[in-house]
Motif scaffolding. Structure first.
Motif, short mmCIF file in Angstrom:
data_model
loop_
_atom_site.label_atom_id
_atom_site.label_comp_id
_atom_site.label_asym_id
_atom_site.label_seq_id
_atom_site.Cartn_x
_atom_site.Cartn_y
_atom_site.Cartn_z
N VAL A 1 1.21 -1.35 0.33
CA VAL A 1 0.25 -0.18 -0.07
C VAL A 1 0.93 1.14 0.19
O VAL A 1 0.72 2.28 -0.62
CB VAL A 1 -1.13 -0.13 0.98
N ARG A 2 1.73 1.05 0.90
CA ARG A 2 3.25 2.24 0.41
C ARG A 2 4.34 1.63 0.31
O ARG A 2 4.62 0.74 0.83
CB ARG A 2 2.77 3.29 1.78
N TYR B 1 -4.96 6.36 -6.24
CA TYR B 1 -3.67 6.81 -5.26
C TYR B 1 -4.10 5.41 -4.96
O TYR B 1 -2.82 4.33 -4.64
CB TYR B 1 -3.19 7.63 -3.62
N GLN C 1 -12.39 -4.65 2.21
CA GLN C 1 -11.84 -3.34 1.55
C GLN C 1 -12.85 -2.71 1.86
O GLN C 1 -12.31 -0.77 2.30
CB GLN C 1 -11.07 -3.36 0.75
N THR D 1 -13.02 -2.53 6.50
CA THR D 1 -13.25 -1.00 6.53
C THR D 1 -15.05 -0.78 5.53
O THR D 1 -15.14 -0.99 4.84
CB THR D 1 -12.35 -0.40 5.70
N PRO E 1 -13.51 6.22 6.78
CA PRO E 1 -12.33 6.88 6.11
C PRO E 1 -13.09 8.28 4.64
O PRO E 1 -13.49 7.68 4.02
CB PRO E 1 -11.01 6.11 4.77
N GLN F 1 -10.59 10.46 4.18
CA GLN F 1 -9.18 10.61 3.15
C GLN F 1 -8.84 12.14 2.62
O GLN F 1 -7.44 12.33 2.98
CB GLN F 1 -9.66 9.96 1.69
N ARG G 1 -12.71 9.31 -5.26
CA ARG G 1 -13.51 8.65 -4.23
C ARG G 1 -15.11 8.18 -4.35
O ARG G 1 -16.14 8.13 -3.76
CB ARG G 1 -12.88 9.63 -2.94
N ASP H 1 -9.17 7.28 8.26
CA ASP H 1 -7.56 7.48 7.40
C ASP H 1 -8.17 9.18 6.56
O ASP H 1 -9.01 9.53 5.70
CB ASP H 1 -7.59 6.33 6.64
N ILE I 1 -5.26 10.82 3.49
CA ILE I 1 -3.46 11.17 3.26
C ILE I 1 -3.20 12.30 2.93
O ILE I 1 -4.04 13.03 2.54
CB ILE I 1 -3.68 10.32 1.19
N PHE J 1 -1.91 9.10 6.68
CA PHE J 1 -0.60 8.30 5.58
C PHE J 1 -0.09 9.73 5.25
O PHE J 1 -0.78 10.65 4.43
CB PHE J 1 -0.95 7.53 5.24
N LYS J 2 1.40 9.57 4.25
CA LYS J 2 2.13 10.30 3.76
C LYS J 2 1.74 9.45 2.13
O LYS J 2 1.98 8.40 2.91
CB LYS J 2 3.55 10.28 3.62
N TYR J 3 1.57 11.22 1.01
CA TYR J 3 1.24 9.88 -0.44
C TYR J 3 2.46 9.39 -1.16
O TYR J 3 3.84 10.14 -0.22
CB TYR J 3 0.43 11.08 -1.14
N SER J 4 2.43 7.87 -0.80
CA SER J 4 3.63 7.09 -1.27
C SER J 4 2.72 7.24 -2.99
O SER J 4 1.98 6.24 -3.27
CB SER J 4 3.41 5.78 -0.59
N ARG K 1 2.08 4.82 -6.68
CA ARG K 1 2.91 3.29 -6.60
C ARG K 1 2.27 3.55 -8.17
O ARG K 1 0.98 3.32 -8.25
CB ARG K 1 0.96 2.63 -5.68
N1 SAH Z 1 -10.26 -0.32 1.65
C1 SAH Z 1 -10.38 0.89 2.29
C2 SAH Z 1 -8.51 1.17 2.41
C3 SAH Z 1 -7.62 0.20 2.52
S1 SAH Z 1 -5.56 0.48 2.86
C4 SAH Z 1 -10.49 2.06 2.11
O1 SAH Z 1 -10.86 2.65 1.06
O2 SAH Z 1 -10.84 2.90 3.76
C5 SAH Z 1 -6.27 2.28 4.43
C6 SAH Z 1 -5.80 3.19 3.68
O3 SAH Z 1 -4.21 3.23 3.72
C7 SAH Z 1 -6.12 4.31 3.12
O4 SAH Z 1 -7.26 4.87 3.84
C8 SAH Z 1 -5.26 5.71 2.97
O5 SAH Z 1 -5.20 6.13 3.61
C9 SAH Z 1 -3.99 4.74 2.97
N2 SAH Z 1 -3.25 4.55 1.66
C10 SAH Z 1 -3.89 3.40 0.48
N3 SAH Z 1 -3.29 4.21 -0.66
C11 SAH Z 1 -2.11 5.01 -0.44
C12 SAH Z 1 -0.72 5.35 -1.01
N4 SAH Z 1 -0.55 5.46 -1.85
N5 SAH Z 1 0.34 6.17 -0.70
C13 SAH Z 1 -0.54 6.95 1.31
N6 SAH Z 1 -1.36 6.25 1.68
C14 SAH Z 1 -2.66 5.46 1.02
#
Ligand code: SAH
Ligand code: SF4
Ligand code: F3S
Length: 486
Positions: free
Chosen positions: A55-56, A180, A218, A254, A281, A283, A295, A321, A323, A352-355, A357
């Motif tokens: 995920v990150r 993301y 999820q 979630t 979340p 977000q 979203r 959650d 980002i 979370f800090k955006y990462s 992917r």
């Molecule tokens: N299915 C869940 C989330 C699964 S991932 C939902 O939709 O809420 C868990 C969390 O990781 C996400 O809610 C998001 O805040 C974070 N996340 C997902 N991808 C990310 C990315 N590329 N960079 C940083 N945080 C991320």
């Protein structure tokens, strides 16, 4: 001594979300049946498994550095089998063999059932094994979905969060494709499991002494399955599982904001075993960013959902959650998220800090242009704000009593803060309130798995501290009979 008969010692390391914790439990259960024994010492293992998360970037780096430590391990342990399973296996596939040639086996999230066989093959033939699902553009939806198999047959109580708590997977995969996120790639198409199978699984867990189940998906509230001509949505499933004798509490994570129907909220309100807690979340607090994240809702729509939650279940705690530092996030947009945190007063937030992917829409279309130090600063600002709110809302509990499902002895050192003497038969215990707040208090460890009433006298942003209340039994007089303590 040559290893003509491997002694089957298994080491497994798990990172990532609860899905992975559950997957590891299932794989360990299957391997135990084949005679494997768990070890916590990587050096004495014959089989080493990494259950991975993509995920990150940080989660992946952690695994690659663990693999790096095993670079020369085969020189002294020719029988060793090293396997990478889970989300990173599905995402990186044979790239893992290139980056870490010491790896013997790569197993995607949809092939967990094959692991015992793959380990044997790899050990016997000293050859590399790989089993992964089709990529999401690698066939029709049905073909791709069929290549992701949910695997939930065997359980291993030693791998659970506690003996009284277990996860139950109600769906796999995700079809939301937030721009993301890699999860739709690593976990495949959204598929809900059959309600009757879930009822049987819950029953079996209850018979093993499980008191609390956490339903996993999820987007867990998007659950939908047709069985015997009836369509089951999340509310129907809760009602069905609620009947399981022995289960005292049901949680689910979630949630997806758009699928939070009133039906579901009424079910939570009306079913006493269901926790008053929703992880749903947001977000981000800025509509432009939410749109770029795809979203599927706006802040006003999320606000409407929050109003419905608070109106129908006033005591419900909500967590989120976020980002920070997503592509192009302006200071103004960040401030809107801060405002949203102030407005919605989440019980807690995971920030979370955006990462970036590879393979996601965001990576293809928007540059990852926010400097790491800005991401860090925004992350810290959010954390400070959320902590202040959590502390303030937890303080509201002081003087009140809460119903706690006792998990067992507390590992934390909150003891020091409590600073009170205990007698030999009591320990510091930990559990959670119906609204999912962590509660610590002194009590007999035998209370684990039962519900206790705890009077709260202190708190931190993450924890409520209290004293167990002796239960009163009415005899037509004012006799007080302490039955819970001691
Ligand atoms: N299915 C869940 C989330 C699964 S991932 C939902 O939709 O809420 C868990 C969390 O990781 C996400 O809610 C998001 O805040 C974070 N996340 C997902 N991808 C990310 C990315 N590329 N960079 C940083 N945080 C991320
Ligand atoms: Fe990822 Fe969005 Fe699916 Fe959650 S809903 S798993 S964030 S794509
Ligand atoms: Fe990570 Fe896979 Fe879970 S990417 S967050 S382990 S679904």
């Amino acid at each position: 001594m040559s290893h003509s008969e491997p002694n089957n010692k298994l080491f497994i390391e798990t990172v990532g979300c609860q899905m992975n914790v559950l997957d590891s439990e299932l794989v360990v259960a299957a391997l135990r049946q084949d005679g494997y024994e768990l070890t916590g010492n990587m050096k004495e293992a014959d089989t080493i498994l990494f259950n991975t998360c993509s995920v990150r970037e940080h989660a992946e780096q952690k695994i690659y550095s663990q693999l790096g430590r095993l670079k020369y391990s085969k020189e002294t342990r020719p029988n060793l089998v090293i396997g990478v399973m889970g989300c990173m296996a599905q995402k990186d596939q044979k790239l893992i063999f290139q980056r870490a040639p010491q790896v013997d086996m790569i197993v995607g999230t949809g092939q967990l059932a094959e692991i015992p066989e793959l380990i044997n093959e790899s050990r016997k033939k000293r050859s590399r094994q790989m089993a992964i699902s089709l990529s999401r553009r690698g066939g029709s939806r049905t073909e791709v979905a069929d290549s992701f198999q949910s695997y939930d047959p065997l359980r291993d109580p030693t791998m659970r969060p506690s003996p009284h708590q277990a996860f139950v997977r109600i769906m796999i995969g995700c079809d939301k494709f937030c721009t993301y996120c890699v999860v739709p790639t690593t976990r495949g198409p959204e598929q809900s499991r059959s309600p009757s199978a879930l009822a049987r699984e819950t029953q079996a867990l209850a018979e093993q002494g499980v008191k609390e189940i956490t339903l996993l998906g999820q987007t867990v509230n998007s659950y939908k399955h047709v069985e015997d001509g009836k369509e089951y949505r999340m509310a129907d499933l809760l009602e069905l599982l609620h009947k399981t004798e022995g289960i005292q509490r049901i949680k689910f994570v979630t949630n997806y904001p758009k699928d939070m129907t009133n039906d579901l909220l009424y079910a939570i309100r009306d079913l006493p075993k269901v926790a008053h807690y929703l992880h749903v979340p947001l977000q981000h607090g800025c509509d432009d960013v939410l749109k770029k994240m795809k979203r599927g809702y706006t802040v006003p729509e999320y606000r409407d959902m929050m109003h419905r939650i608070r109106e129908i279940i006033p005591s419900c705690a909500v967590s989120s959650d976020f980002i920070v530092g997503f592509c192009g996030e302006t200071e103004e947009a960040h401030q809107k998220t801060m405002e949203a945190v102030r407005e919605f007063r989440f019980k807690n937030s995971f920030i979370f800090k955006y990462s970036e992917r590879a393979g996601t829409k965001a990576a293809d279309n928007y540059p990852d242009d926010i400097e790491d130090k800005v991401k860090k600063r925004r992350n810290n600002e959010m954390l400070d704000l959320q902590n202040a709110i959590s502390a303030e809302d937890n303080a509201d509990f002081i003087g009140r009593s809460v119903e706690v499902l006792v998990e067992g002895p507390s590992k934390s050192a909150v003891k020091a803060e409590q600073n009170r003497p205990t007698n030999a038969s009591t320990n510091q215990l930990v559990g959670r309130s119906r609204c999912d707040r962590i509660v610590v208090f002194d009590g007999n460890p035998r209370l684990a798995g039962s519900i206790a009433n705890v009077q709260i006298h202190d708190c931190t942003p993450t924890t409520l501290m209290g004293d167990i209340i002796t239960r009163t039994i009415q005899h037509g007089s004012s006799d007080l009979l302490p039955i819970l303590q001691g």
